[in-house]
Motif scaffolding. Structure first.
Motif, PDB file in Angstrom:
ATOM      1  N   THR A  53      -3.838   2.312   6.769  1.00 11.76           N
ATOM      2  CA  THR A  53      -3.900   3.608   6.100  1.00 11.76           C
ATOM      3  C   THR A  53      -4.144   3.406   4.600  1.00 11.76           C
ATOM      4  OG1 THR A  53      -2.267   4.425   7.690  1.00 11.76           O
ATOM      5  CG2 THR A  53      -2.688   5.793   5.745  1.00 11.76           C
ATOM      6  N   THR A  54      -4.980   4.259   4.021  1.00  9.11           N
ATOM      7  CA  THR A  54      -5.231   4.193   2.584  1.00  9.11           C
ATOM      8  C   THR A  54      -4.149   4.957   1.835  1.00  9.11           C
ATOM      9  OG1 THR A  54      -7.621   4.048   2.933  1.00  9.11           O
ATOM     10  CG2 THR A  54      -6.875   4.714   0.736  1.00  9.11           C
ATOM     11  N   VAL A  55      -3.469   4.273   0.934  1.00 15.38           N
ATOM     12  CA  VAL A  55      -2.384   4.870   0.157  1.00 15.38           C
ATOM     13  C   VAL A  55      -2.827   5.013  -1.299  1.00 15.38           C
ATOM     14  CG1 VAL A  55       0.000   4.593  -0.650  1.00 15.38           C
ATOM     15  CG2 VAL A  55      -0.642   3.833   1.660  1.00 15.38           C
ATOM     16  N   ASP A  56      -2.651   6.199  -1.854  1.00 11.18           N
ATOM     17  CA  ASP A  56      -2.897   6.425  -3.284  1.00 11.18           C
ATOM     18  C   ASP A  56      -1.615   6.030  -4.015  1.00 11.18           C
ATOM     19  OD1 ASP A  56      -3.177   7.403  -5.874  1.00 11.18           O
ATOM     20  OD2 ASP A  56      -4.262   9.204  -5.257  1.00 11.18           O
ATOM     21  N   TRP A  57      -1.566   4.778  -4.458  1.00 13.52           N
ATOM     22  CA  TRP A  57      -0.318   4.256  -5.028  1.00 13.52           C
ATOM     23  C   TRP A  57       0.080   4.962  -6.311  1.00 13.52           C
ATOM     24  CZ3 TRP A  57       3.061   1.601  -2.408  1.00 13.52           C
ATOM     25  CH2 TRP A  57       2.647   0.900  -1.283  1.00 13.52           C
ATOM     26  N   ARG A  58      -0.885   5.320  -7.132  1.00 13.71           N
ATOM     27  CA  ARG A  58      -0.529   6.034  -8.362  1.00 13.71           C
ATOM     28  C   ARG A  58       0.168   7.340  -8.030  1.00 13.71           C
ATOM     29  NH1 ARG A  58      -4.561   8.074 -13.284  1.00 13.71           N
ATOM     30  NH2 ARG A  58      -3.036   9.460 -14.267  1.00 13.71           N
ATOM     31  N   SER A  59      -0.391   8.085  -7.089  1.00 10.76           N
ATOM     32  CA  SER A  59       0.209   9.356  -6.700  1.00 10.76           C
ATOM     33  C   SER A  59       1.590   9.139  -6.103  1.00 10.76           C
ATOM     34  CB  SER A  59      -0.694  10.068  -5.684  1.00 10.76           C
ATOM     35  OG  SER A  59      -0.077  11.245  -5.214  1.00 10.76           O
ATOM     36  N   LEU A  60       1.731   8.132  -5.254  1.00 14.09           N
ATOM     37  CA  LEU A  60       3.017   7.885  -4.606  1.00 14.09           C
ATOM     38  C   LEU A  60       4.096   7.541  -5.625  1.00 14.09           C
ATOM     39  CD1 LEU A  60       4.671   7.609  -2.039  1.00 14.09           C
ATOM     40  CD2 LEU A  60       3.890   5.232  -1.857  1.00 14.09           C
ATOM     41  N   TYR A  61       3.776   6.648  -6.568  1.00 13.74           N
ATOM     42  CA  TYR A  61       4.764   6.267  -7.578  1.00 13.74           C
ATOM     43  C   TYR A  61       5.119   7.452  -8.476  1.00 13.74           C
ATOM     44  CZ  TYR A  61       4.417   1.278  -6.442  1.00 13.74           C
ATOM     45  OH  TYR A  61       4.482   0.063  -5.811  1.00 13.74           O
ATOM     46  N   TYR A 116       1.587  15.933 -17.110  1.00 14.45           N
ATOM     47  CA  TYR A 116       2.998  16.138 -16.771  1.00 14.45           C
ATOM     48  C   TYR A 116       3.228  17.359 -15.892  1.00 14.45           C
ATOM     49  CZ  TYR A 116       4.637  12.033 -19.033  1.00 14.45           C
ATOM     50  OH  TYR A 116       4.863  10.710 -19.326  1.00 14.45           O
ATOM     51  N   PHE A 117       2.310  18.327 -15.911  1.00 21.75           N
ATOM     52  CA  PHE A 117       2.379  19.391 -14.908  1.00 21.75           C
ATOM     53  C   PHE A 117       2.249  18.764 -13.526  1.00 21.75           C
ATOM     54  CE2 PHE A 117       0.477  22.733 -18.004  1.00 21.75           C
ATOM     55  CZ  PHE A 117       1.737  23.002 -18.510  1.00 21.75           C
ATOM     56  N   ARG A 118       1.337  17.805 -13.394  1.00 24.83           N
ATOM     57  CA  ARG A 118       1.126  17.136 -12.109  1.00 24.83           C
ATOM     58  C   ARG A 118       2.338  16.296 -11.727  1.00 24.83           C
ATOM     59  NH1 ARG A 118      -2.626  13.913 -13.606  1.00 24.83           N
ATOM     60  NH2 ARG A 118      -1.410  11.986 -13.660  1.00 24.83           N
ATOM     61  N   ARG A 119       2.888  15.577 -12.685  1.00 24.82           N
ATOM     62  CA  ARG A 119       3.974  14.649 -12.380  1.00 24.82           C
ATOM     63  C   ARG A 119       5.297  15.343 -12.068  1.00 24.82           C
ATOM     64  NH1 ARG A 119       2.062  10.688 -17.263  1.00 24.82           N
ATOM     65  NH2 ARG A 119       0.474   9.560 -16.042  1.00 24.82           N
ATOM     66  N   LEU A 120       5.563  16.470 -12.709  1.00 23.97           N
ATOM     67  CA  LEU A 120       6.873  17.102 -12.555  1.00 23.97           C
ATOM     68  C   LEU A 120       6.873  18.269 -11.582  1.00 23.97           C
ATOM     69  CD1 LEU A 120       8.304  17.004 -16.197  1.00 23.97           C
ATOM     70  CD2 LEU A 120       8.350  15.260 -14.407  1.00 23.97           C
ATOM     71  N   LYS A 121       5.735  18.544 -10.941  1.00 21.45           N
ATOM     72  CA  LYS A 121       5.731  19.609  -9.945  1.00 21.45           C
ATOM     73  C   LYS A 121       6.321  19.080  -8.636  1.00 21.45           C
ATOM     74  CE  LYS A 121       1.169  18.917  -7.861  1.00 21.45           C
ATOM     75  NZ  LYS A 121      -0.157  19.511  -7.603  1.00 21.45           N
ATOM     76  N   GLU A 122       6.553  19.953  -7.685  1.00 20.90           N
ATOM     77  CA  GLU A 122       7.082  19.560  -6.377  1.00 20.90           C
ATOM     78  C   GLU A 122       6.157  18.540  -5.728  1.00 20.90           C
ATOM     79  OE1 GLU A 122       8.919  18.551  -3.547  1.00 20.90           O
ATOM     80  OE2 GLU A 122       9.974  20.334  -4.250  1.00 20.90           O
ATOM     81  N   GLY A 123       6.690  17.361  -5.445  1.00 23.38           N
ATOM     82  CA  GLY A 123       5.858  16.283  -4.922  1.00 23.38           C
ATOM     83  C   GLY A 123       5.786  16.219  -3.406  1.00 23.38           C
ATOM     84  N   LYS A 124       6.677  16.936  -2.726  1.00 22.69           N
ATOM     85  CA  LYS A 124       6.713  16.872  -1.253  1.00 22.69           C
ATOM     86  C   LYS A 124       5.695  17.843  -0.666  1.00 22.69           C
ATOM     87  CE  LYS A 124      11.586  15.618  -1.355  1.00 22.69           C
ATOM     88  NZ  LYS A 124      12.975  16.081  -1.100  1.00 22.69           N
ATOM     89  N   ASP A 125       4.442  17.422  -0.735  1.00 19.78           N
ATOM     90  CA  ASP A 125       3.363  18.261  -0.217  1.00 19.78           C
ATOM     91  C   ASP A 125       2.819  17.659   1.075  1.00 19.78           C
ATOM     92  OD1 ASP A 125       1.844  16.072  -1.064  1.00 19.78           O
ATOM     93  OD2 ASP A 125       1.365  17.013  -2.993  1.00 19.78           O
ATOM     94  N   LYS A 126       1.654  18.135   1.514  1.00 17.72           N
ATOM     95  CA  LYS A 126       1.109  17.712   2.807  1.00 17.72           C
ATOM     96  C   LYS A 126       0.263  16.445   2.722  1.00 17.72           C
ATOM     97  CE  LYS A 126       1.170  22.374   4.755  1.00 17.72           C
ATOM     98  NZ  LYS A 126       0.369  23.479   5.364  1.00 17.72           N
ATOM     99  N   THR A 127       0.096  15.889   1.526  1.00 14.18           N
ATOM    100  CA  THR A 127      -0.629  14.633   1.401  1.00 14.18           C
ATOM    101  C   THR A 127       0.195  13.503   2.020  1.00 14.18           C
ATOM    102  OG1 THR A 127       0.353  14.079  -0.748  1.00 14.18           O
ATOM    103  CG2 THR A 127      -1.663  15.429  -0.760  1.00 14.18           C
TER     104      THR A 127
END
Length: 211
Positions: A53-61, A116-127
């Motif tokens: 599976t391809t993981v977007d590590w930046r997004s995950l961290y 920081y809008f991206r980083r601090l928003k709700e991260g539990k999405d469908k990705t």
């Protein structure tokens, strides 16, 4: 004012305790929780990657490390309360996101707003990364409850938290990392010998069989 204020608030996370108002043999704070969730997410992501599976590590961290920062504005809310209904959960998420956005607009220079809008928003999405975060968050919660049960905390709330966390993890059984957790990690957990061992094992087996 400015980023200096943000840096100061990072220390405040060390004094924001999880499950306040309940006796615990070991206290946990949001700063430590965020670190543990990031480490767990790293392992779960590694399992996914090893399965092709391809993981977007930046997004995950980013999602894992920042996922509870907004609790600085709301405090920690007990899991059985926060997740009592989907509507209540969405309301809490909306309030946290709005307060985080307000903080960013007040303290960060404009050129950092989008990041920081991206980083601090709700991260539990469908990705994939958002789903791994959902699992990692519950794995750490499971271990927090497990630790109290292991130490013979008499409060039945920790069995409730354990059950809720495991039920949520099992909702993501299509992920390779969840299958790995159930097949390889939980047996080691349940093999440990302690006083309520049989009760916890029976509860776990019932939950898994229902799923």
């Amino acid at each position: 004012m400015g980023v200096h204020t943000y840096f100061k608030t990072l220390s405040d996370l060390e004094h924001l305790y999880r499950l306040p108002g309940k006796f615990k043999f070991q206290t946990h704070n949001v700063a430590a929780h965020s670190f543990k969730v990031t480490k767990i997410a790293q392992f779960l992501g590694t399992v996914e990657e090893m399965k092709g599976t391809t993981v977007d590590w930046r997004s995950l961290y980013e999602k894992a490390l920042n996922h509870d920062y907004a609790e600085l504005f709301t405090g920690d809310i007990k899991t059985p309360v926060k997740y009592a209904t989907s509507e209540l959960k969405e309301l809490f998420s909306e309030v946290e996101e709005k307060m985080a956005r307000r903080f960013i607009e007040a303290e960060f220079p404009p050129e950092f707003h989008e990041a920081y809008f991206r980083r601090l928003k709700e991260g539990k999405d469908k990705t994939l990364e958002g789903r791994i975060l959902s699992v990692a968050d519950k794995v750490d919660l499971l271990y927090e409850a497990y630790g109290e049960i292991l130490k013979r905390n008499p409060d039945p709330l920790f069995f409730e938290i354990y059950e809720e966390a495991l039920n949520t993890i099992l909702k993501f059984q299509d992920l390779h990392c969840v299958k790995y957790f159930i097949d390889h990690i939980m047996p080691d957990m349940l093999a440990e010998k302690f006083m309520p061992h049989s009760e916890l094992r029976d509860l776990t087996e019932r939950i898994i069989s229902r799923s």
